[in-house]
Design a protein around this motif. Structure first.
Motif, PDB file in Angstrom:
ATOM      1  N   GLY A 282       0.729  -1.150  -0.101  1.00 18.01           N
ATOM      2  CA  GLY A 282       0.109  -0.131   0.078  1.00 18.01           C
ATOM      3  C   GLY A 282       0.885   1.209  -0.029  1.00 18.01           C
ATOM      4  N   GLU A 283       1.923   1.459   0.586  1.00 17.14           N
ATOM      5  CA  GLU A 283       2.762   2.398   0.833  1.00 17.14           C
ATOM      6  C   GLU A 283       3.497   2.709  -0.427  1.00 17.14           C
ATOM      7  OE1 GLU A 283       3.456   4.941   3.190  1.00 17.14           O
ATOM      8  OE2 GLU A 283       1.434   4.078   3.676  1.00 17.14           O
ATOM      9  N   VAL A 284       4.068   1.410  -0.995  1.00 16.30           N
ATOM     10  CA  VAL A 284       4.601   1.646  -2.567  1.00 16.30           C
ATOM     11  C   VAL A 284       3.746   2.084  -3.456  1.00 16.30           C
ATOM     12  CG1 VAL A 284       5.456   0.289  -4.582  1.00 16.30           C
ATOM     13  CG2 VAL A 284       6.331  -0.341  -1.979  1.00 16.30           C
ATOM     14  N   GLY A 285       2.425   1.851  -3.243  1.00 12.74           N
ATOM     15  CA  GLY A 285       1.254   2.474  -4.169  1.00 12.74           C
ATOM     16  C   GLY A 285       0.955   3.856  -3.871  1.00 12.74           C
TER      17      GLY A 285
ATOM     18  N   PHE B 265       3.235   5.760  -2.626  1.00 10.68           N
ATOM     19  CA  PHE B 265       4.337   6.832  -3.249  1.00 10.68           C
ATOM     20  C   PHE B 265       4.308   7.088  -4.643  1.00 10.68           C
ATOM     21  CE2 PHE B 265       8.532   7.473  -4.556  1.00 10.68           C
ATOM     22  CZ  PHE B 265       9.183   8.464  -3.660  1.00 10.68           C
ATOM     23  N   ARG B 266       4.028   5.799  -5.360  1.00 11.51           N
ATOM     24  CA  ARG B 266       4.043   5.907  -6.782  1.00 11.51           C
ATOM     25  C   ARG B 266       2.829   6.821  -7.386  1.00 11.51           C
ATOM     26  NH1 ARG B 266       0.651   4.040 -10.280  1.00 11.51           N
ATOM     27  NH2 ARG B 266      -0.328   2.813  -9.015  1.00 11.51           N
ATOM     28  N   ARG B 267       1.714   6.980  -6.593  1.00 16.89           N
ATOM     29  CA  ARG B 267       0.578   7.552  -7.221  1.00 16.89           C
ATOM     30  C   ARG B 267       0.929   9.064  -6.887  1.00 16.89           C
ATOM     31  NH1 ARG B 267      -1.968   3.504  -4.844  1.00 16.89           N
ATOM     32  NH2 ARG B 267      -2.289   4.796  -3.004  1.00 16.89           N
ATOM     33  N   ASN B 268       1.672   9.207  -5.577  1.00 19.48           N
ATOM     34  CA  ASN B 268       1.869  10.625  -5.287  1.00 19.48           C
ATOM     35  C   ASN B 268       3.113  11.537  -5.869  1.00 19.48           C
ATOM     36  OD1 ASN B 268      -0.305  11.307  -3.600  1.00 19.48           O
ATOM     37  ND2 ASN B 268       0.461   9.955  -2.020  1.00 19.48           N
ATOM     38  N   HIS B 269       4.046  10.671  -6.202  1.00 17.04           N
ATOM     39  CA  HIS B 269       5.074  11.241  -6.731  1.00 17.04           C
ATOM     40  C   HIS B 269       5.723  10.704  -8.341  1.00 17.04           C
ATOM     41  CE1 HIS B 269       5.890  12.768  -2.912  1.00 17.04           C
ATOM     42  NE2 HIS B 269       5.924  11.560  -2.183  1.00 17.04           N
ATOM     43  N   LEU B 270       5.060   9.738  -8.725  1.00 21.77           N
ATOM     44  CA  LEU B 270       5.630   9.310 -10.071  1.00 21.77           C
ATOM     45  C   LEU B 270       4.615   9.112 -11.079  1.00 21.77           C
ATOM     46  CD1 LEU B 270       7.843   6.271  -8.850  1.00 21.77           C
ATOM     47  CD2 LEU B 270       8.746   8.463  -9.342  1.00 21.77           C
TER      48      LEU B 270
ATOM     49  N   ALA C 252      20.037  10.165 -11.846  1.00 22.20           N
ATOM     50  CA  ALA C 252      20.828  10.722 -10.801  1.00 22.20           C
ATOM     51  C   ALA C 252      19.652  11.760 -10.278  1.00 22.20           C
ATOM     52  CB  ALA C 252      22.084  11.381 -11.029  1.00 22.20           C
ATOM     53  N   GLU C 253      19.315  12.517 -11.326  1.00 23.76           N
ATOM     54  CA  GLU C 253      18.347  13.664 -10.997  1.00 23.76           C
ATOM     55  C   GLU C 253      16.954  13.065 -10.337  1.00 23.76           C
ATOM     56  OE1 GLU C 253      15.725  17.230 -13.016  1.00 23.76           O
ATOM     57  OE2 GLU C 253      17.303  16.110 -14.169  1.00 23.76           O
ATOM     58  N   LEU C 254      16.622  12.035 -10.786  1.00 22.65           N
ATOM     59  CA  LEU C 254      15.277  11.272 -10.283  1.00 22.65           C
ATOM     60  C   LEU C 254      15.691  10.753  -8.827  1.00 22.65           C
ATOM     61  CD1 LEU C 254      12.510  10.003 -10.488  1.00 22.65           C
ATOM     62  CD2 LEU C 254      13.316   8.061 -11.429  1.00 22.65           C
ATOM     63  N   ASN C 255      16.745   9.980  -8.609  1.00 26.37           N
ATOM     64  CA  ASN C 255      17.092   9.707  -7.263  1.00 26.37           C
ATOM     65  C   ASN C 255      17.289  10.657  -6.283  1.00 26.37           C
ATOM     66  OD1 ASN C 255      17.417   6.878  -7.839  1.00 26.37           O
ATOM     67  ND2 ASN C 255      19.448   6.805  -8.497  1.00 26.37           N
ATOM     68  N   ALA C 256      17.852  11.898  -6.599  1.00 27.56           N
ATOM     69  CA  ALA C 256      18.025  13.053  -5.943  1.00 27.56           C
ATOM     70  C   ALA C 256      16.500  13.699  -5.476  1.00 27.56           C
ATOM     71  CB  ALA C 256      18.742  14.278  -6.455  1.00 27.56           C
ATOM     72  N   GLN C 257      15.674  13.774  -6.550  1.00 27.05           N
ATOM     73  CA  GLN C 257      14.168  14.026  -6.145  1.00 27.05           C
ATOM     74  C   GLN C 257      13.573  13.106  -5.113  1.00 27.05           C
ATOM     75  OE1 GLN C 257      12.571  17.052  -7.195  1.00 27.05           O
ATOM     76  NE2 GLN C 257      11.397  15.880  -5.419  1.00 27.05           N
ATOM     77  N   ILE C 258      13.681  11.707  -5.527  1.00 30.78           N
ATOM     78  CA  ILE C 258      13.227  10.715  -4.467  1.00 30.78           C
ATOM     79  C   ILE C 258      13.749  11.061  -3.057  1.00 30.78           C
ATOM     80  CG2 ILE C 258      13.156   8.350  -3.917  1.00 30.78           C
ATOM     81  CD1 ILE C 258      13.094   7.556  -6.914  1.00 30.78           C
ATOM     82  N   ASP C 259      15.033  11.264  -3.032  1.00 28.71           N
ATOM     83  CA  ASP C 259      15.488  11.747  -1.706  1.00 28.71           C
ATOM     84  C   ASP C 259      14.839  12.897  -0.984  1.00 28.71           C
ATOM     85  OD1 ASP C 259      17.532   9.574  -1.643  1.00 28.71           O
ATOM     86  OD2 ASP C 259      19.015  11.000  -2.374  1.00 28.71           O
ATOM     87  N   VAL C 260      14.375  13.708  -1.649  1.00 32.73           N
ATOM     88  CA  VAL C 260      13.587  15.086  -1.256  1.00 32.73           C
ATOM     89  C   VAL C 260      12.286  14.573  -0.789  1.00 32.73           C
ATOM     90  CG1 VAL C 260      12.493  17.115  -1.823  1.00 32.73           C
ATOM     91  CG2 VAL C 260      14.783  16.889  -2.524  1.00 32.73           C
TER      92      VAL C 260
ATOM     93  N   ASP D 287      11.340  11.572   0.135  1.00 34.99           N
ATOM     94  CA  ASP D 287      11.711  10.912   1.439  1.00 34.99           C
ATOM     95  C   ASP D 287      11.715  11.655   2.445  1.00 34.99           C
ATOM     96  OD1 ASP D 287      11.397   8.449   0.437  1.00 34.99           O
ATOM     97  OD2 ASP D 287      13.505   7.924   0.022  1.00 34.99           O
ATOM     98  N   ARG D 288      12.659  12.559   2.651  1.00 37.46           N
ATOM     99  CA  ARG D 288      12.834  13.574   3.646  1.00 37.46           C
ATOM    100  C   ARG D 288      11.187  14.435   4.087  1.00 37.46           C
ATOM    101  NH1 ARG D 288      17.602  14.278   1.019  1.00 37.46           N
ATOM    102  NH2 ARG D 288      16.804  16.521   0.161  1.00 37.46           N
ATOM    103  N   GLN D 289      10.592  14.459   3.030  1.00 34.64           N
ATOM    104  CA  GLN D 289       9.430  15.221   3.367  1.00 34.64           C
ATOM    105  C   GLN D 289       8.527  14.137   3.780  1.00 34.64           C
ATOM    106  OE1 GLN D 289       8.150  16.556  -0.829  1.00 34.64           O
ATOM    107  NE2 GLN D 289       9.372  18.329  -0.408  1.00 34.64           N
ATOM    108  N   ASP D 290       8.600  12.753   3.304  1.00 31.08           N
ATOM    109  CA  ASP D 290       7.720  11.881   3.976  1.00 31.08           C
ATOM    110  C   ASP D 290       7.934  11.655   5.371  1.00 31.08           C
ATOM    111  OD1 ASP D 290       5.472  10.054   3.216  1.00 31.08           O
ATOM    112  OD2 ASP D 290       7.077   8.363   3.592  1.00 31.08           O
ATOM    113  N   ASP D 291       9.176  12.079   5.866  1.00 33.23           N
ATOM    114  CA  ASP D 291       9.465  11.906   7.433  1.00 33.23           C
ATOM    115  C   ASP D 291       8.512  12.706   8.321  1.00 33.23           C
ATOM    116  OD1 ASP D 291      11.348   9.960   7.028  1.00 33.23           O
ATOM    117  OD2 ASP D 291      12.974  11.471   7.092  1.00 33.23           O
ATOM    118  N   GLN D 292       7.962  13.691   7.706  1.00 34.70           N
ATOM    119  CA  GLN D 292       6.977  14.582   8.504  1.00 34.70           C
ATOM    120  C   GLN D 292       5.420  14.050   8.339  1.00 34.70           C
ATOM    121  OE1 GLN D 292       8.400  16.825  10.337  1.00 34.70           O
ATOM    122  NE2 GLN D 292      10.384  16.027   9.238  1.00 34.70           N
ATOM    123  N   ARG D 293       5.215  13.119   7.715  1.00 28.70           N
ATOM    124  CA  ARG D 293       3.915  12.646   7.195  1.00 28.70           C
ATOM    125  C   ARG D 293       3.450  11.712   8.586  1.00 28.70           C
ATOM    126  NH1 ARG D 293       1.610   8.209   4.774  1.00 28.70           N
ATOM    127  NH2 ARG D 293       3.659   7.358   4.317  1.00 28.70           N
TER     128      ARG D 293
END
Length: 125
Positions: free
Chosen positions: A35-38, A40-45, A55-63, A65-71
């Motif tokens: 459910g969490e993978v889905g 994440f995919r729906r909200n970000h991809l 590399a740019e995609l991985n950097a965006q995913i890192d951002v 992830d850090r935002q998700d820490d506040q969820r």
């Protein structure tokens, strides 16, 4: 049945693995992760991010992830990041030597899709 690469990876990482019970008996065992993978995919991809490299995609995913820490999930008393901070000490460190995946990956985009080419295969993300 495990692939040779999975066996090599889990041996390198020191993982003790167990698998969900098949069929209806194990239907409840992995729903939260899937459910969490889905989510994440729906909200970000979706739609596909406009990136020029893996590399740019991985950097965006890192951002993200850090935002998700506040969820906060539902009515739970702690955020995702707070729960991870509690569990982090229970995780074993990764080995210092590098695990060679044996795959060469490149990212490219097509109409409405991101493709990751591995060796001679293309997977849509």
């Amino acid at each position: 049945m495990e692939t040779d690469r999975w066996t090599a990876f889990r041996s390198w990482a020191g993982l003790e693995v167990f698998y969900c019970a098949p069929g209806i008996d194990g239907a409840h065992e992995k729903g939260g992760v899937e459910g969490e993978v889905g989510r994440f995919r729906r909200n970000h991809l979706v739609p596909v991010p406009d990136v020029t490299s893996l590399a740019e995609l991985n950097a965006q995913i890192d951002v993200w992830d850090r935002q998700d820490d506040q969820r906060r999930i539902g009515e739970r008393p702690r955020t995702v990041g707070e729960y991870f901070a509690i569990e982090k000490s229970l995780l074993q460190p990764l080995p210092e030597d590098h695990f060679e995946t044996g795959c060469r990956r490149t990212a490219c985009s097509g109409p409405g899709k991101i493709f990751v080419a591995r060796d001679h295969h293309r997977d849509a993300a």
